[in-house]
Scaffold this active site. Structure first.
Site, PDB file in Angstrom:
ATOM      1  N   ARG A  66       0.818  -1.213   0.000  1.00  0.00           N
ATOM      2  CA  ARG A  66       0.000   0.000   0.000  1.00  0.00           C
ATOM      3  C   ARG A  66       0.855   1.267   0.000  1.00  0.00           C
ATOM      4  NH1 ARG A  66      -3.667   2.603   4.365  1.00  0.00           N
ATOM      5  NH2 ARG A  66      -5.330   3.547   3.134  1.00  0.00           N
ATOM      6  N   HIS A  70       0.310   4.416  -2.521  1.00  0.00           N
ATOM      7  CA  HIS A  70       0.065   5.792  -2.079  1.00  0.00           C
ATOM      8  C   HIS A  70       1.207   6.729  -2.461  1.00  0.00           C
ATOM      9  CE1 HIS A  70      -3.444   5.130   0.943  1.00  0.00           C
ATOM     10  NE2 HIS A  70      -3.537   4.314  -0.089  1.00  0.00           N
ATOM     11  N   ASP A  71       2.368   6.186  -2.744  1.00  0.00           N
ATOM     12  CA  ASP A  71       3.448   7.005  -3.300  1.00  0.00           C
ATOM     13  C   ASP A  71       3.147   7.337  -4.760  1.00  0.00           C
ATOM     14  OD1 ASP A  71       5.873   8.322  -3.655  1.00  0.00           O
ATOM     15  OD2 ASP A  71       6.950   6.456  -4.162  1.00  0.00           O
ATOM     16  N   VAL A  74       0.502   9.912  -6.158  1.00  0.00           N
ATOM     17  CA  VAL A  74       0.662  11.323  -5.788  1.00  0.00           C
ATOM     18  C   VAL A  74       1.902  11.870  -6.492  1.00  0.00           C
ATOM     19  CG1 VAL A  74       0.854  12.938  -3.862  1.00  0.00           C
ATOM     20  CG2 VAL A  74      -0.464  10.829  -3.586  1.00  0.00           C
ATOM     21  N   GLY A  76       3.538  10.663  -8.957  1.00  0.00           N
ATOM     22  CA  GLY A  76       4.491   9.648  -9.401  1.00  0.00           C
ATOM     23  C   GLY A  76       5.233   8.953  -8.275  1.00  0.00           C
ATOM     24  N   ASP A  78       7.951   8.589  -6.364  1.00  0.00           N
ATOM     25  CA  ASP A  78       9.130   9.402  -6.052  1.00  0.00           C
ATOM     26  C   ASP A  78       9.431   9.433  -4.556  1.00  0.00           C
ATOM     27  OD1 ASP A  78       7.018  10.886  -5.088  1.00  0.00           O
ATOM     28  OD2 ASP A  78       7.423  12.667  -6.294  1.00  0.00           O
ATOM     29  N   SER A  80       7.720  10.431  -2.216  1.00  0.00           N
ATOM     30  CA  SER A  80       7.180  11.607  -1.506  1.00  0.00           C
ATOM     31  C   SER A  80       6.421  11.176  -0.246  1.00  0.00           C
ATOM     32  CB  SER A  80       6.276  12.429  -2.419  1.00  0.00           C
ATOM     33  OG  SER A  80       5.237  11.621  -2.952  1.00  0.00           O
ATOM     34  N   ASN A  98      -4.026   8.599   4.541  1.00  0.00           N
ATOM     35  CA  ASN A  98      -2.762   8.131   5.124  1.00  0.00           C
ATOM     36  C   ASN A  98      -2.731   8.203   6.645  1.00  0.00           C
ATOM     37  OD1 ASN A  98      -1.875   7.810   2.504  1.00  0.00           O
ATOM     38  ND2 ASN A  98      -0.671   9.717   2.461  1.00  0.00           N
ATOM     39  N   HIS A 197      -6.545  -5.983  -2.282  1.00  0.00           N
ATOM     40  CA  HIS A 197      -7.306  -6.139  -1.036  1.00  0.00           C
ATOM     41  C   HIS A 197      -7.558  -7.610  -0.699  1.00  0.00           C
ATOM     42  CE1 HIS A 197      -8.929  -1.706  -1.084  1.00  0.00           C
ATOM     43  NE2 HIS A 197      -7.623  -1.786  -0.922  1.00  0.00           N
ATOM     44  N   THR A 198      -6.847  -8.501  -1.331  1.00  0.00           N
ATOM     45  CA  THR A 198      -6.827  -9.898  -0.904  1.00  0.00           C
ATOM     46  C   THR A 198      -5.905 -10.087   0.305  1.00  0.00           C
ATOM     47  OG1 THR A 198      -6.546 -12.174  -1.667  1.00  0.00           O
ATOM     48  CG2 THR A 198      -4.944 -10.587  -2.485  1.00  0.00           C
ATOM     49  N   ASP A 242      -9.908  -9.272   3.172  1.00  0.00           N
ATOM     50  CA  ASP A 242     -10.339 -10.566   2.619  1.00  0.00           C
ATOM     51  C   ASP A 242     -10.622 -11.475   3.808  1.00  0.00           C
ATOM     52  OD1 ASP A 242     -10.486 -13.188   1.739  1.00  0.00           O
ATOM     53  OD2 ASP A 242      -8.532 -13.198   0.751  1.00  0.00           O
ATOM     54  N   ASP A 250      -4.042 -14.302  -2.999  1.00  0.00           N
ATOM     55  CA  ASP A 250      -4.747 -15.217  -3.892  1.00  0.00           C
ATOM     56  C   ASP A 250      -5.896 -14.464  -4.566  1.00  0.00           C
ATOM     57  OD1 ASP A 250      -6.605 -14.865  -1.873  1.00  0.00           O
ATOM     58  OD2 ASP A 250      -6.257 -16.829  -0.960  1.00  0.00           O
TER      59      ASP A 250
HETATM   60  C1  HEM Z   1      -9.616   0.834  -5.798  1.00  0.00           C
HETATM   61  C2  HEM Z   1      -9.511   1.847  -4.964  1.00  0.00           C
HETATM   62  C3  HEM Z   1      -8.981   1.672  -3.577  1.00  0.00           C
HETATM   63  C4  HEM Z   1      -9.569   2.124  -2.450  1.00  0.00           C
HETATM   64  C5  HEM Z   1     -10.853   2.924  -2.360  1.00  0.00           C
HETATM   65  C6  HEM Z   1      -8.763   1.691  -1.351  1.00  0.00           C
HETATM   66  C7  HEM Z   1      -9.032   1.970  -0.019  1.00  0.00           C
HETATM   67  C8  HEM Z   1      -8.404   1.356   1.044  1.00  0.00           C
HETATM   68  C9  HEM Z   1      -8.753   1.548   2.405  1.00  0.00           C
HETATM   69  C10 HEM Z   1      -9.845   2.492   2.918  1.00  0.00           C
HETATM   70  C11 HEM Z   1      -7.972   0.757   3.165  1.00  0.00           C
HETATM   71  C12 HEM Z   1      -7.968   0.630   4.682  1.00  0.00           C
HETATM   72  C13 HEM Z   1      -7.275   1.837   5.241  1.00  0.00           C
HETATM   73  C14 HEM Z   1      -7.475   2.014   6.735  1.00  0.00           C
HETATM   74  O1  HEM Z   1      -7.942   1.127   7.417  1.00  0.00           O
HETATM   75  O2  HEM Z   1      -7.111   3.088   7.209  1.00  0.00           O
HETATM   76  C15 HEM Z   1      -7.090   0.060   2.261  1.00  0.00           C
HETATM   77  C16 HEM Z   1      -6.147  -0.853   2.637  1.00  0.00           C
HETATM   78  C17 HEM Z   1      -5.258  -1.440   1.751  1.00  0.00           C
HETATM   79  N1  HEM Z   1      -5.125  -1.121   0.429  1.00  0.00           N
HETATM   80 FE1  HEM Z   1      -6.429  -0.120  -0.701  1.00  0.00          FE
HETATM   81  N2  HEM Z   1      -7.703   0.996  -1.824  1.00  0.00           N
HETATM   82  C18 HEM Z   1      -7.787   0.958  -3.185  1.00  0.00           C
HETATM   83  C19 HEM Z   1      -6.875   0.402  -4.048  1.00  0.00           C
HETATM   84  C20 HEM Z   1      -5.710  -0.207  -3.649  1.00  0.00           C
HETATM   85  C21 HEM Z   1      -4.603  -0.541  -4.516  1.00  0.00           C
HETATM   86  C22 HEM Z   1      -4.538  -0.213  -6.010  1.00  0.00           C
HETATM   87  C23 HEM Z   1      -3.658  -1.137  -3.748  1.00  0.00           C
HETATM   88  C24 HEM Z   1      -2.291  -1.654  -4.127  1.00  0.00           C
HETATM   89  C25 HEM Z   1      -1.816  -1.707  -5.354  1.00  0.00           C
HETATM   90  C26 HEM Z   1      -4.191  -1.202  -2.413  1.00  0.00           C
HETATM   91  C27 HEM Z   1      -3.584  -1.822  -1.353  1.00  0.00           C
HETATM   92  C28 HEM Z   1      -4.102  -1.882  -0.076  1.00  0.00           C
HETATM   93  C29 HEM Z   1      -3.593  -2.759   0.955  1.00  0.00           C
HETATM   94  C30 HEM Z   1      -2.520  -3.811   0.765  1.00  0.00           C
HETATM   95  C31 HEM Z   1      -4.306  -2.469   2.114  1.00  0.00           C
HETATM   96  C32 HEM Z   1      -4.094  -3.082   3.507  1.00  0.00           C
HETATM   97  C33 HEM Z   1      -2.966  -2.315   4.173  1.00  0.00           C
HETATM   98  C34 HEM Z   1      -2.573  -2.806   5.558  1.00  0.00           C
HETATM   99  O3  HEM Z   1      -3.086  -3.809   6.057  1.00  0.00           O
HETATM  100  O4  HEM Z   1      -1.708  -2.126   6.158  1.00  0.00           O
HETATM  101  N3  HEM Z   1      -5.413  -0.597  -2.380  1.00  0.00           N
HETATM  102  N4  HEM Z   1      -7.368   0.460   0.976  1.00  0.00           N
END
Ligand code: HEM
Ligand SMILES: *[C@@H]1O[C@H](CO)[C@@H](O)[C@H](O)[C@H]1NC(C)=O
Ligand SMILES: *[C@@H]1O[C@H](CO)[C@@H](O)[C@H](O)[C@H]1NC(C)=O
Ligand SMILES: *[C@@H]1O[C@H](CO)[C@@H](O)[C@H](O)[C@H]1NC(C)=O
Ligand SMILES: *[C@@H]1O[C@H](CO)[C@@H](O)[C@H](O)[C@H]1NC(C)=O
Ligand SMILES: *[C@@H]1O[C@H](CO)[C@@H](O)[C@H](O)[C@H]1NC(C)=O
Ligand SMILES: *[C@@H]1O[C@H](CO)[C@@H](O)[C@H](O)[C@H]1NC(C)=O
Ligand SMILES: *[C@@H]1O[C@H](CO)[C@@H](O)[C@H](O)[C@H]1NC(C)=O
Ligand SMILES: *[C@@H]1O[C@H](CO)[C@@H](O)[C@H](O)[C@H]1NC(C)=O
Length: 322
Positions: A66, A70-71, A74, A76, A78, A80, A98, A197-198, A242, A250
């Site tokens: 993640r 998030h880098d 924003v 690119g 980089d 940041s 964040n 989000h798996t 998940d 998975d």
């Molecule tokens: C499709 C739009 C997306 C939305 C709306 C979204 C939103 C979120 C939110 C709200 C959380 C939980 C944050 C919290 O509890 O404070 C989360 C967790 C996470 N997101 Fe996304 N996300 C998206 C796409 C992505 C993408 C593209 C990736 C990676 C390429 C990603 C990777 C992750 C991961 C791995 C977690 C778990 C992080 C942890 O357990 O520390 N997400 N996301």
């Protein structure tokens, strides 16, 4: 008009040369062997450190993935996102998506100090994030992909771009499509990347409205989630994104969506009688297709707008500019 005669002053080979330089500049200068002589061991240093962090705590793999997302969204990839706030500097760490949510900064610091010991001032924090994201997915059983390197680190950050570019869990399908399209991604790539989000966890505050107010949620899931996410209080209580296999990379995320078991509103939007339903079904029944599409989309994300050449710098401490 006034400038067009001067165009004819250049010979054809000169024009072709100019064009090549232009193409090379605009496509960036990342390369597979960028650290081949300056830090030949950099990728094993990063993968060893990621493996040990993930075996210590599986969720760390999700957190590192993640961080890279998030880098990159924003301005690119980089690094940041890694810059700390200070008296005269505002970073991205307190942006809505964040604040109290991003983690893994200590692991990045550890890797950076190991790299500085082996090859001082050579490996950028932005490249570290790209490699650590890939190695995290591999450590949790997901696909691998080949990266190119040479990203440099920003000397700036943008709190406002972090607030506006990172998609919110309240978005509907068209909002998700727009958010990713703004970064050059297709809808298919957006769905593939959402498969991240798996793995990982989310805080009660980001899914409370879904479990108390939405109708397209599996009632057993809603009941069990409410126990740990009261209608008020407990904002930081965690639940897995998940519910079936939160530490395995998975395709269960997509099967969950078929069962109305998406945790975030935005997750279930990908399977809610809309244009992305068919792709969700494909991924839920074909893990290999998901893996391939995910890997390709990750390479594309890792290549978003890097600083190269003499732009930016290679930070010695990822938390501050040199
Ligand atoms: C499709 C739009 C997306 C939305 C709306 C979204 C939103 C979120 C939110 C709200 C959380 C939980 C944050 C919290 O509890 O404070 C989360 C967790 C996470 N997101 Fe996304 N996300 C998206 C796409 C992505 C993408 C593209 C990736 C990676 C390429 C990603 C990777 C992750 C991961 C791995 C977690 C778990 C992080 C942890 O357990 O520390 N997400 N996301
Ligand atoms: C490269 O780094 C790995 C992981 O830190 C280490 O196990 C290995 O011995 C290193 N190899 C060399 C040649 O330094
Ligand atoms: C912030 O202020 C400190 C101390 O006043 C100074 O050393 C540092 O260079 C400043 N940093 C930036 C980014 O301006
Ligand atoms: C970030 O979270 C802290 C609580 O840990 C809170 O005090 C602060 O107001 C939040 N910042 C922003 C900008 O929301
Ligand atoms: C990475 O590149 C190597 C060498 O070109 C190739 O053998 C390997 O299959 C590639 N791996 C992936 C996951 O694409
Ligand atoms: C999606 O959300 C946007 C902004 O909140 C809204 O304008 C739009 O009508 C919504 N679209 C659908 C199909 O619900
Ligand atoms: C559920 O919806 C009601 C009515 O719109 C609203 O007052 C309440 O705050 C919502 N609850 C949550 C947890 O979002
Ligand atoms: C709810 O989830 C369970 C699996 O957890 C599944 O068997 C059931 O079919 C789901 N219900 C709906 C309405 O999708
Ligand atoms: C939307 O999909 C759900 C299952 O995902 C189904 O129960 C519902 O009937 C569908 N609604 C419409 C309007 O098609």
């Amino acid at each position: 008009m006034a400038s067009s005669p001067s165009f004819h002053m250049y010979s054809l080979p000169t024009c072709i040369m100019c064009l090549c330089v232009l193409i090379e500049t605009t496509s960036g200068q990342l390369s597979a062997n960028f650290y081949g002589s300056s830090c030949p061991n950099f990728s094993s240093i990063i993968s060893s450190a990621v493996n040990s962090a993930v075996s210590n705590e599986a969720r760390m793999g999700a957190s590192l993935l993640r961080l890279h997302f998030h880098d990159c969204f924003v301005n690119g990839c980089d690094a940041s996102v890694l810059l700390d706030d200070s008296a005269n500097f505002t970073g991205e760490k307190t942006a809505g998506p964040n604040n109290n949510s991003l983690r893994g900064f200590d692991v990045i610091d550890t890797i950076k100090s190991q790299l500085e010991n082996s090859c001082p001032g050579v490996v950028s924090c932005a490249d570290m994030l790209a490699a650590a994201a890939r190695d995290s997915v591999v450590a949790l059983g997901g696909p691998s992909w080949n990266l190119t390197f040479g990203r440099r680190d920003s000397t700036t950050a943008s709190l406002s771009a972090a607030n506006s570019n990172i998609p919110a869990p309240t978005l509907n399908l068209s909002g998700l499509i727009t958010s990713f399209s703004n970064q050059g991604f297709t809808t298919n790539e957006m769905v593939a990347l959402s498969g991240s989000h798996t793995i990982g966890q989310a805080r009660c505050t980001v899914f409370r409205a879904r479990i108390y107010n939405e109708t397209n949620i599996n009632s057993s899931l809603a009941t069990s989630l409410r126990a740990n996410c009261p209608s008020s209080g407990g904002d930081n209580n965690l639940s897995p994104l998940d519910v079936v296999s939160p530490t395995s990379f998975d395709n269960a995320y997509f099967s969950n969506l078929l069962n109305q078991n998406g945790l975030l509103h935005s997750d279930q939007e990908l399977f809610n009688n809309g244009s992305t339903d068919a792709q969700v079904r494909t991924y839920s029944s074909n893990a290999a297709t998901f893996s391939t599409d995910f890997a390709n989309a990750m390479v594309k994300m890792s290549n978003l707008n890097p600083l190269t050449g003499s732009s930016g710098e290679v930070r010695t401490n990822c938390r501050r500019t040199n």
